[in-house]
Design a protein around this motif. Structure first.
Motif, PDB file in Angstrom:
ATOM      1  N   GLY A 181       0.789  -1.401  -0.030  1.00  0.00           N
ATOM      2  CA  GLY A 181       0.003  -0.007   0.063  1.00  0.00           C
ATOM      3  C   GLY A 181       0.878   1.251  -0.035  1.00  0.00           C
ATOM      4  O   GLY A 181       0.736   2.220  -0.758  1.00  0.00           O
ATOM      5  N   THR A 182       2.087   1.244   0.837  1.00  0.00           N
ATOM      6  CA  THR A 182       2.645   2.365   0.700  1.00  0.00           C
ATOM      7  C   THR A 182       3.588   2.631  -0.520  1.00  0.00           C
ATOM      8  O   THR A 182       3.724   3.887  -0.867  1.00  0.00           O
ATOM      9  N   LEU A 183       3.763   1.476  -0.865  1.00  0.00           N
ATOM     10  CA  LEU A 183       4.605   1.620  -2.502  1.00  0.00           C
ATOM     11  C   LEU A 183       3.524   2.250  -3.415  1.00  0.00           C
ATOM     12  O   LEU A 183       4.047   3.074  -4.101  1.00  0.00           O
ATOM     13  N   GLN A 184       2.458   1.674  -3.541  1.00  0.00           N
ATOM     14  CA  GLN A 184       1.329   2.111  -4.407  1.00  0.00           C
ATOM     15  C   GLN A 184       1.353   3.612  -4.248  1.00  0.00           C
ATOM     16  O   GLN A 184       1.171   4.455  -5.041  1.00  0.00           O
ATOM     17  N   ALA A 185       0.839   4.254  -2.993  1.00  0.00           N
ATOM     18  CA  ALA A 185       0.602   5.511  -2.714  1.00  0.00           C
ATOM     19  C   ALA A 185       1.483   6.492  -3.269  1.00  0.00           C
ATOM     20  O   ALA A 185       1.275   7.444  -3.604  1.00  0.00           O
ATOM     21  N   ASP A 186       2.990   5.976  -2.922  1.00  0.00           N
ATOM     22  CA  ASP A 186       4.053   6.882  -3.483  1.00  0.00           C
ATOM     23  C   ASP A 186       4.250   6.766  -4.858  1.00  0.00           C
ATOM     24  O   ASP A 186       4.597   7.829  -5.391  1.00  0.00           O
ATOM     25  N   VAL A 187       3.871   5.838  -5.624  1.00  0.00           N
ATOM     26  CA  VAL A 187       4.277   5.683  -7.058  1.00  0.00           C
ATOM     27  C   VAL A 187       3.020   6.585  -7.639  1.00  0.00           C
ATOM     28  O   VAL A 187       3.244   7.411  -8.530  1.00  0.00           O
ATOM     29  N   ILE A 188       1.868   6.211  -7.072  1.00  0.00           N
ATOM     30  CA  ILE A 188       0.692   6.851  -7.745  1.00  0.00           C
ATOM     31  C   ILE A 188       0.820   8.637  -7.552  1.00  0.00           C
ATOM     32  O   ILE A 188       0.782   9.504  -8.491  1.00  0.00           O
ATOM     33  N   ALA A 189       1.307   9.003  -6.406  1.00  0.00           N
ATOM     34  CA  ALA A 189       1.274  10.301  -6.127  1.00  0.00           C
ATOM     35  C   ALA A 189       2.315  10.987  -6.986  1.00  0.00           C
ATOM     36  O   ALA A 189       2.063  11.990  -7.543  1.00  0.00           O
ATOM     37  N   ALA A 190       3.529  10.406  -7.199  1.00  0.00           N
ATOM     38  CA  ALA A 190       4.481  10.824  -8.107  1.00  0.00           C
ATOM     39  C   ALA A 190       3.827  10.850  -9.455  1.00  0.00           C
ATOM     40  O   ALA A 190       4.334  11.791 -10.144  1.00  0.00           O
ATOM     41  N   VAL A 233       0.913  11.179 -10.690  1.00  0.00           N
ATOM     42  CA  VAL A 233      -0.139  12.497 -10.537  1.00  0.00           C
ATOM     43  C   VAL A 233       0.695  13.837 -10.875  1.00  0.00           C
ATOM     44  O   VAL A 233       0.384  14.512 -11.830  1.00  0.00           O
ATOM     45  N   VAL A 234       1.546  13.960 -10.057  1.00  0.00           N
ATOM     46  CA  VAL A 234       2.439  15.262 -10.018  1.00  0.00           C
ATOM     47  C   VAL A 234       3.159  15.272 -11.388  1.00  0.00           C
ATOM     48  O   VAL A 234       3.149  16.294 -11.996  1.00  0.00           O
ATOM     49  N   ALA A 235       3.939  14.217 -12.033  1.00  0.00           N
ATOM     50  CA  ALA A 235       4.508  14.289 -13.172  1.00  0.00           C
ATOM     51  C   ALA A 235       3.548  14.360 -14.148  1.00  0.00           C
ATOM     52  O   ALA A 235       3.912  15.152 -15.061  1.00  0.00           O
ATOM     53  N   ALA A 236       2.545  13.915 -14.106  1.00  0.00           N
ATOM     54  CA  ALA A 236       1.503  14.240 -15.383  1.00  0.00           C
ATOM     55  C   ALA A 236       0.967  15.376 -15.412  1.00  0.00           C
ATOM     56  O   ALA A 236       0.893  16.082 -16.477  1.00  0.00           O
ATOM     57  N   HIS A 237       0.584  15.986 -14.151  1.00  0.00           N
ATOM     58  CA  HIS A 237       0.022  17.378 -14.061  1.00  0.00           C
ATOM     59  C   HIS A 237       1.210  18.301 -14.506  1.00  0.00           C
ATOM     60  O   HIS A 237       0.870  19.120 -15.261  1.00  0.00           O
ATOM     61  N   ASN A 238       2.309  18.112 -14.033  1.00  0.00           N
ATOM     62  CA  ASN A 238       3.420  19.063 -14.368  1.00  0.00           C
ATOM     63  C   ASN A 238       3.880  18.973 -15.769  1.00  0.00           C
ATOM     64  O   ASN A 238       4.154  19.961 -16.457  1.00  0.00           O
ATOM     65  N   ASN A 239       3.711  18.024 -16.360  1.00  0.00           N
ATOM     66  CA  ASN A 239       3.860  17.698 -17.951  1.00  0.00           C
ATOM     67  C   ASN A 239       2.944  18.612 -18.847  1.00  0.00           C
ATOM     68  O   ASN A 239       3.699  19.451 -19.496  1.00  0.00           O
ATOM     69  N   ALA A 240       1.686  18.474 -18.430  1.00  0.00           N
ATOM     70  CA  ALA A 240       0.618  19.215 -19.124  1.00  0.00           C
ATOM     71  C   ALA A 240       0.940  20.748 -18.747  1.00  0.00           C
ATOM     72  O   ALA A 240       0.731  21.732 -19.731  1.00  0.00           O
ATOM     73  N   LEU A 241       1.095  21.165 -17.585  1.00  0.00           N
ATOM     74  CA  LEU A 241       1.068  22.645 -17.131  1.00  0.00           C
ATOM     75  C   LEU A 241       2.457  23.279 -17.986  1.00  0.00           C
ATOM     76  O   LEU A 241       2.234  24.375 -18.396  1.00  0.00           O
ATOM     77  N   ARG A 242       3.458  22.549 -17.570  1.00  0.00           N
ATOM     78  CA  ARG A 242       4.770  23.266 -18.356  1.00  0.00           C
ATOM     79  C   ARG A 242       4.610  23.469 -20.019  1.00  0.00           C
ATOM     80  O   ARG A 242       5.023  24.446 -20.376  1.00  0.00           O
ATOM     81  N   SER A 243       4.048  22.527 -20.552  1.00  0.00           N
ATOM     82  CA  SER A 243       3.743  22.497 -22.152  1.00  0.00           C
ATOM     83  C   SER A 243       2.933  23.903 -22.308  1.00  0.00           C
ATOM     84  O   SER A 243       3.037  24.750 -23.171  1.00  0.00           O
ATOM     85  N   TRP A 244       1.927  23.933 -21.438  1.00  0.00           N
ATOM     86  CA  TRP A 244       0.895  25.141 -21.509  1.00  0.00           C
ATOM     87  C   TRP A 244       1.587  26.534 -21.128  1.00  0.00           C
ATOM     88  O   TRP A 244       1.404  27.457 -22.051  1.00  0.00           O
ATOM     89  N   LEU A 245       2.405  26.282 -20.265  1.00  0.00           N
ATOM     90  CA  LEU A 245       3.352  27.625 -20.006  1.00  0.00           C
ATOM     91  C   LEU A 245       4.531  28.077 -20.761  1.00  0.00           C
ATOM     92  O   LEU A 245       4.633  29.192 -21.047  1.00  0.00           O
ATOM     93  N   ARG A 246       5.059  26.883 -21.446  1.00  0.00           N
ATOM     94  CA  ARG A 246       5.882  27.298 -22.592  1.00  0.00           C
ATOM     95  C   ARG A 246       5.183  27.860 -24.057  1.00  0.00           C
ATOM     96  O   ARG A 246       5.780  28.544 -24.361  1.00  0.00           O
ATOM     97  N   SER A 247       3.837  27.551 -24.042  1.00  0.00           N
ATOM     98  CA  SER A 247       3.051  28.146 -25.018  1.00  0.00           C
ATOM     99  C   SER A 247       2.661  29.587 -24.666  1.00  0.00           C
ATOM    100  O   SER A 247       1.738  30.248 -25.257  1.00  0.00           O
ATOM    101  N   ASP A 248       3.230  29.961 -23.568  1.00  0.00           N
ATOM    102  CA  ASP A 248       2.874  31.577 -23.304  1.00  0.00           C
ATOM    103  C   ASP A 248       1.320  31.529 -22.753  1.00  0.00           C
ATOM    104  O   ASP A 248       0.666  32.435 -22.844  1.00  0.00           O
ATOM    105  N   GLY A 249       0.909  30.434 -22.176  1.00  0.00           N
ATOM    106  CA  GLY A 249      -0.731  30.369 -21.649  1.00  0.00           C
ATOM    107  C   GLY A 249      -1.663  30.420 -22.734  1.00  0.00           C
ATOM    108  O   GLY A 249      -2.832  30.535 -22.448  1.00  0.00           O
ATOM    109  N   GLN A 250      -0.971  29.855 -23.899  1.00  0.00           N
ATOM    110  CA  GLN A 250      -1.931  29.638 -24.999  1.00  0.00           C
ATOM    111  C   GLN A 250      -2.800  28.110 -24.959  1.00  0.00           C
ATOM    112  O   GLN A 250      -1.953  27.261 -24.365  1.00  0.00           O
TER     113      GLN A 250
END
Length: 222
Positions: A136-145, A147-164
């Protein structure tokens, strides 16, 4: 006052550069004293990330308000969207901050420490929900990481496009990979795949075929 200090700081960062701007410069432009600055921001780095403490508090409260029947993976994905909403509220400021952090190694390190705090909040929630699961602890840490990686990948792509473009759609698409991989896993709520354990008492030297027959008899096999 807080907003005035942030506005003054970023005006100077854009005009002079981050390293060349001091706290004294910021308070002089904002028309306040140093004590007022440090009442709101412990350091110059904090004025670059003025909204993360509030967002982290909102995320923690959102996770804490979840119900037992909520899908935990869906819940942490929804929590990550609170961070996106914070960035999307002021695209111009978010893009400026992104550009600034790319140029200043110290700010990049500070940003990574903030990201780690978000990941830790997600992991702590999942650990509580996964109590009793195998790994359970391993699953929790892997899933949390994830989620953060997926979110930040999309967010940074948006920021690199100047918020377009549509940041929400991009983040939803990225988080879909996390939900597709880890969400709705039946049978994970308890210790899984319990196997039968059979104890056979047999005379020393008994032929193996007799031991096997006793095991098969116990398991109800012909």
């Amino acid at each position: 006052m807080r907003d005035a200090l942030v506005a003054a700081a970023f005006q100077l960062f854009l005009e002079r550069g981050y390293e060349q701007t001091t706290v004294d410069d910021i308070v002089a432009l904002a028309g306040v004293g140093r004590r007022s600055f440090f009442r709101y921001f412990p350091s110059k780095e904090d004025v670059v990330f003025p909204d993360h403490e509030r967002c982290l508090a909102d995320m923690t409260a959102f996770l804490g308000d979840g119900a037992d029947e909520d899908d935990p993976v869906q819940r942490v994905c929804d929590a990550a969207r609170l961070v996106l909403r914070m960035y999307a509220e002021n695209p111009t400021f978010s893009v400026q901050r992104y550009r600034l952090t790319r140029k200043v190694p110290g700010l990049r390190a500070y940003e990574l420490s903030v990201v780690w705090r978000y990941e830790r909040a997600l992991a702590e929630y999942l650990r509580g929900r996964f109590t009793g699961r195998r790994d359970g602890t391993l699953q929790a840490d892997v899933i949390a990481a994830g989620v953060v990686a997926a979110h930040n990948n999309a967010l940074r792509s948006w920021l690199r496009s100047d918020g377009q473009g549509n940041a929400t759609a991009a983040v939803d698409h990225a988080l879909g990979y996390v939900r597709g991989t880890f969400g709705d896993r039946p049978g994970d709520t308890a210790v899984e795949d319990q196997e039968d354990v059979v104890v056979v008492i047999s005379r020393r030297g008994a032929p193996m075929w007799r031991v096997v027959r006793e095991i098969e008899s116990t398991l109800g096999r012909d």
